[in-house]
Design an enzyme around this catalytic site. Structure first.
Site, PDB file in Angstrom:
ATOM      1  N   GLU A 123       5.471  -2.980   7.828  1.00 43.43           N
ATOM      2  CA  GLU A 123       6.306  -2.074   7.033  1.00 43.43           C
ATOM      3  C   GLU A 123       5.376  -1.460   6.002  1.00 43.43           C
ATOM      4  O   GLU A 123       5.124  -2.067   4.967  1.00 43.43           O
ATOM      5  CB  GLU A 123       7.379  -2.945   6.351  1.00 43.43           C
ATOM      6  CG  GLU A 123       8.643  -2.273   6.033  1.00 43.43           C
ATOM      7  CD  GLU A 123       9.291  -1.764   7.292  1.00 43.43           C
ATOM      8  OE1 GLU A 123       9.290  -0.531   7.417  1.00 43.43           O
ATOM      9  OE2 GLU A 123       9.766  -2.559   8.116  1.00 43.43           O
ATOM     10  N   CYS A 158       8.567   2.839  -1.206  1.00 44.32           N
ATOM     11  CA  CYS A 158       7.984   3.264   0.078  1.00 44.32           C
ATOM     12  C   CYS A 158       8.843   4.359   0.718  1.00 44.32           C
ATOM     13  O   CYS A 158       8.327   5.261   1.353  1.00 44.32           O
ATOM     14  CB  CYS A 158       7.800   2.081   1.016  1.00 44.32           C
ATOM     15  SG  CYS A 158       9.285   1.141   1.343  1.00 44.32           S
TER      16      CYS A 158
HETATM   17  P1  NDP Z   1      -1.378  -4.252  -0.361  1.00 41.91           P
HETATM   18  O1  NDP Z   1      -1.105  -3.705   0.968  1.00 41.91           O
HETATM   19  O2  NDP Z   1      -2.790  -4.502  -0.740  1.00 41.91           O
HETATM   20  O3  NDP Z   1      -0.594  -5.623  -0.587  1.00 41.91           O
HETATM   21  C1  NDP Z   1       0.622  -5.979   0.054  1.00 41.91           C
HETATM   22  C2  NDP Z   1       0.678  -7.493   0.229  1.00 41.91           C
HETATM   23  O4  NDP Z   1      -0.366  -7.919   1.099  1.00 41.91           O
HETATM   24  C3  NDP Z   1       0.468  -8.270  -1.079  1.00 41.91           C
HETATM   25  O5  NDP Z   1       1.241  -9.442  -1.063  1.00 41.91           O
HETATM   26  C4  NDP Z   1      -0.998  -8.590  -1.018  1.00 41.91           C
HETATM   27  O6  NDP Z   1      -1.362  -9.668  -1.817  1.00 41.91           O
HETATM   28  C5  NDP Z   1      -1.173  -8.918   0.449  1.00 41.91           C
HETATM   29  N1  NDP Z   1      -2.544  -8.814   0.930  1.00 41.91           N
HETATM   30  C6  NDP Z   1      -3.597  -8.174   0.364  1.00 41.91           C
HETATM   31  N2  NDP Z   1      -4.688  -8.279   1.166  1.00 41.91           N
HETATM   32  C7  NDP Z   1      -4.313  -8.997   2.252  1.00 41.91           C
HETATM   33  C8  NDP Z   1      -4.972  -9.425   3.444  1.00 41.91           C
HETATM   34  N3  NDP Z   1      -6.254  -9.128   3.695  1.00 41.91           N
HETATM   35  N4  NDP Z   1      -4.270 -10.130   4.352  1.00 41.91           N
HETATM   36  C9  NDP Z   1      -2.970 -10.410   4.138  1.00 41.91           C
HETATM   37  N5  NDP Z   1      -2.297 -10.035   3.037  1.00 41.91           N
HETATM   38  C10 NDP Z   1      -2.945  -9.334   2.105  1.00 41.91           C
HETATM   39  O7  NDP Z   1      -0.694  -3.311  -1.390  1.00 41.91           O
HETATM   40  P2  NDP Z   1      -0.965  -3.148  -2.912  1.00 41.91           P
HETATM   41  O8  NDP Z   1      -0.039  -4.030  -3.602  1.00 41.91           O
HETATM   42  O9  NDP Z   1      -2.425  -3.271  -3.245  1.00 41.91           O
HETATM   43  O10 NDP Z   1      -0.579  -1.624  -3.070  1.00 41.91           O
HETATM   44  C11 NDP Z   1      -1.474  -0.621  -2.595  1.00 41.91           C
HETATM   45  C12 NDP Z   1      -0.723   0.548  -2.035  1.00 41.91           C
HETATM   46  O11 NDP Z   1       0.115   0.142  -0.970  1.00 41.91           O
HETATM   47  C13 NDP Z   1       0.217   1.190  -2.998  1.00 41.91           C
HETATM   48  O12 NDP Z   1      -0.499   2.102  -3.713  1.00 41.91           O
HETATM   49  C14 NDP Z   1       1.218   1.845  -2.105  1.00 41.91           C
HETATM   50  O13 NDP Z   1       0.739   3.100  -1.722  1.00 41.91           O
HETATM   51  C15 NDP Z   1       1.263   0.930  -0.906  1.00 41.91           C
HETATM   52  N6  NDP Z   1       2.400   0.009  -0.926  1.00 41.91           N
HETATM   53  C16 NDP Z   1       3.430   0.251  -0.085  1.00 41.91           C
HETATM   54  C17 NDP Z   1       4.538  -0.569  -0.099  1.00 41.91           C
HETATM   55  C18 NDP Z   1       5.681  -0.349   0.775  1.00 41.91           C
HETATM   56  O14 NDP Z   1       6.783  -0.727   0.421  1.00 41.91           O
HETATM   57  N7  NDP Z   1       5.511   0.182   1.951  1.00 41.91           N
HETATM   58  C19 NDP Z   1       4.634  -1.685  -1.022  1.00 41.91           C
HETATM   59  C20 NDP Z   1       3.465  -1.889  -1.824  1.00 41.91           C
HETATM   60  C21 NDP Z   1       2.414  -1.057  -1.755  1.00 41.91           C
HETATM   61  P3  NDP Z   1      -1.839  -9.369  -3.310  1.00 41.91           P
HETATM   62  O15 NDP Z   1      -0.730  -8.645  -3.990  1.00 41.91           O
HETATM   63  O16 NDP Z   1      -2.080 -10.702  -3.853  1.00 41.91           O
HETATM   64  O17 NDP Z   1      -3.096  -8.514  -3.176  1.00 41.91           O
END
Ligand code: NDP
Length: 501
Positions: free
Chosen positions: A246, A280
């Site tokens: 997602e 999102c």
């Molecule tokens: P990420 O994709 O980095 O993080 C989402 C989740 O994945 C968090 O729980 C994160 O942990 C975890 N994660 C990070 N690296 C890994 C990995 N290698 N393997 C497995 N899990 C991992 O999103 P961000 O929070 O950094 O946001 C960045 C961008 O993503 C935003 O600017 C936005 O554009 C988009 N985004 C989109 C969302 C949506 O609803 N579709 C929601 C959030 C973000 P941790 O937080 O500890 O890094």
């Protein structure tokens, strides 16, 4: 400054604990033990031990527990929304709406799991008339859920609630920005299901999420960025662990010439700017047809200009949850202007960390980063288009394909169908997300797989086919013992059943 606490609101690890802080004040919200790979593996092992018990409770037993969970969350709503506000900066009104949606989804998943997933007999074929056919939807076992910070309740519960209702146990890695909210969900669940660790949490940074992906869980449900989604999928490919992704979006709204412009403007402002635009399925681009463009734009600017921005619980727009996102928003506004666009509200001066004030951008070329990439901030690009055909073409040019909206009358339904996205609202924004029977998910860089609705329940179950022979075969097919008579009868049956056009 308290040791381990960042004034910018970024969480840090201090003495093996993740320190969660307020994005508005940097004040500490809570401390949570970081799970390393061994701790993640141990949680998954416990979840596997609990899986048979939870599965064997059956649909009715699980429904009772899930109903109790949603009632408990409802009774402690003030506590939950307070944590959401402190930890994520979300205004209380938005936190309440988000929690209400999540609670409704838990109820729907629990109520409908039996109808959607129960074992059923399906039609057979005359070619194998001695068989009855059955489909069962069996739980995977243990689901790893990786959640984001922007909707720390609604989004993970879209996976967790449906995975649990389908009979799986869950290990949940919340975003490092919202561990306290995740902890609340797990703790309240444990109050209604104290017997076994059916729903557990592992805290930490990205490497805790990465450890969960390779921990041997039976499926991963990930919400976050496309970039991280690809990493998750690559890591999961090593063990052929199925994934549900997602990811982000660059959702477009189309305003047709017969649209109610007041409603469209209100929806663009709310759908684009609420939750500080960190949604999102938020609207990021608007395409308004020439005939109504000027009137629509004037209404949007007037409405967006009245929004309040601040850290107080009643503000329309709170602080940005993730400090690094502010740089992305700043960059996109700069790109829009450098590429020839114009800010009719806000602009570079709207970025005042930890806040970003509403920004409306016009005349931005479609090639600009501000139009192509996910901004995740309280900004909108609004473009004038010749007609709906051009609006659809521009909407569909995005590499994302999550959701979107259409405002209009005569052509609205047909236009919605033409949009390359997983979800579309007509004469509203984001409404599909709150209707639990509708599937939620995207296409292209927005990911694949579905949460919510019957499709969301099936996403967390393996279809199992059972063919049962109930009488001897009149025509021998599935054996080396078949002879010329059997082949002749097979050919005859084929001609009778399928030989005519
Ligand atoms: P990420 O994709 O980095 O993080 C989402 C989740 O994945 C968090 O729980 C994160 O942990 C975890 N994660 C990070 N690296 C890994 C990995 N290698 N393997 C497995 N899990 C991992 O999103 P961000 O929070 O950094 O946001 C960045 C961008 O993503 C935003 O600017 C936005 O554009 C988009 N985004 C989109 C969302 C949506 O609803 N579709 C929601 C959030 C973000 P941790 O937080 O500890 O890094």
């Amino acid at each position: 400054m308290t040791p381990g606490v960042s004034v910018s609101g970024s969480p840090v690890v201090d003495g093996g604990h993740l320190v969660s802080t307020s994005p508005a004040t940097g004040e500490e919200v809570g401390r949570f033990p970081v799970a390393d790979a061994a701790a993640v593996a141990a949680a998954v092992a416990r979840a596997r031990d609990a899986a048979d018990w939870w599965r064997d409770l059956g649909f009715d037993g699980r429904r009772k527990r899930l109903y109790a969970w949603r009632a408990l969350i409802t009774s402690r709503l003030d506590e939950l929304t307070g944590i959401m506000h402190r930890e994520g900066g979300k205004p209380i009104v938005d936190a309440t709406a988000e929690s209400a949606g999540a609670i409704d989804h838990i109820h729907w998943a629990a109520k409908h799991a039996k109808r959607v997933l129960r074992s059923r007999r399906v039609g057979g074929t005359l070619m194998q008339s001695e068989y009855t056919a059955h489909v069962e939807y069996q739980p995977y076992g243990v689901i790893g859920v990786i959640g984001p910070w922007n909707y720390p309740v609604f989004t993970p519960v879209g996976s967790i609630g449906y995975a649990l209702a389908a009979g799986n146990t869950v290990v949940f890695k919340p975003s490092e920005y919202t561990p306290a909210v995740g902890q609340f969900l797990v703790d309240t669940f444990a109050e209604v299901v104290p017997e076994h660790p059916v729903f557990q949490i592992v805290h930490g940074l990205g490497d805790t999420g990465a450890a969960l992906v390779t921990s041997g869980v039976d499926k991963i449900a990930f919400t976050g960025s496309t970039r991280t989604g690809k990493k998750v999928m690559a890591a999961a490919a090593e063990t052929l662990t199925p994934v549900l992704l997602e990811c982000g979006g660059k959702d477009a709204m189309i305003v047709d010439s017969d649209a109610d412009l007041d409603a469209a403007a209100e929806a663009a402002v709310w759908g684009g700017l609420f939750n500080a635009g960190q949604t999102c399925i938020g609207i990021e681009r608007v395409y308004a047809v020439d005939a109504v463009y000027d009137a629509f734009l004037a209404k949007v600017v007037a409405k967006a200009g009245k929004l309040t921005v601040g850290a107080e619980p009643g503000a329309d727009i709170g602080p940005m949850t993730m400090p690094s996102q502010i740089d992305v928003v700043r960059r996109h506004i700069a790109a829009a202007l450098a590429d020839g666009g114009e800010a009719v509200l806000g602009g570079p001066e709207a970025v005042r960390p930890p806040f970003v004030h509403p920004t409306i951008l016009v005349n931005v070329p479609e090639t600009s980063e501000a139009v192509r990439e996910e901004t995740f901030g309280p900004t909108l690009t609004i473009a004038r288009v010749r007609d709906v055909d051009e609006a659809v073409e521009r909407s569909n040019a995005a590499h994302y394909g999550l959701a979107g909206a259409v405002f209009g009358k005569a052509r609205a339904m047909a236009t919605a169908r033409r949009l390359r996205s997983g979800m579309t609202s007509i004469n509203s924004t984001l409404s599909f997300a709150g209707i639990p029977s509708l599937p939620f998910g995207g296409v292209g860089d927005s990911g694949f797989g579905r949460i919510h609705g019957a499709d969301g329940l099936r996403e967390f179950a393996r279809p199992k086919a059972i063919a049962k022979r109930w009488m001897p075969s009149l025509v021998k097919v599935l054996t080396f013992e078949k002879g010329p008579r059997d082949t002749k009868l097979t050919r005859l049956a084929l001609r009778i059943l399928h030989g005519r056009r």
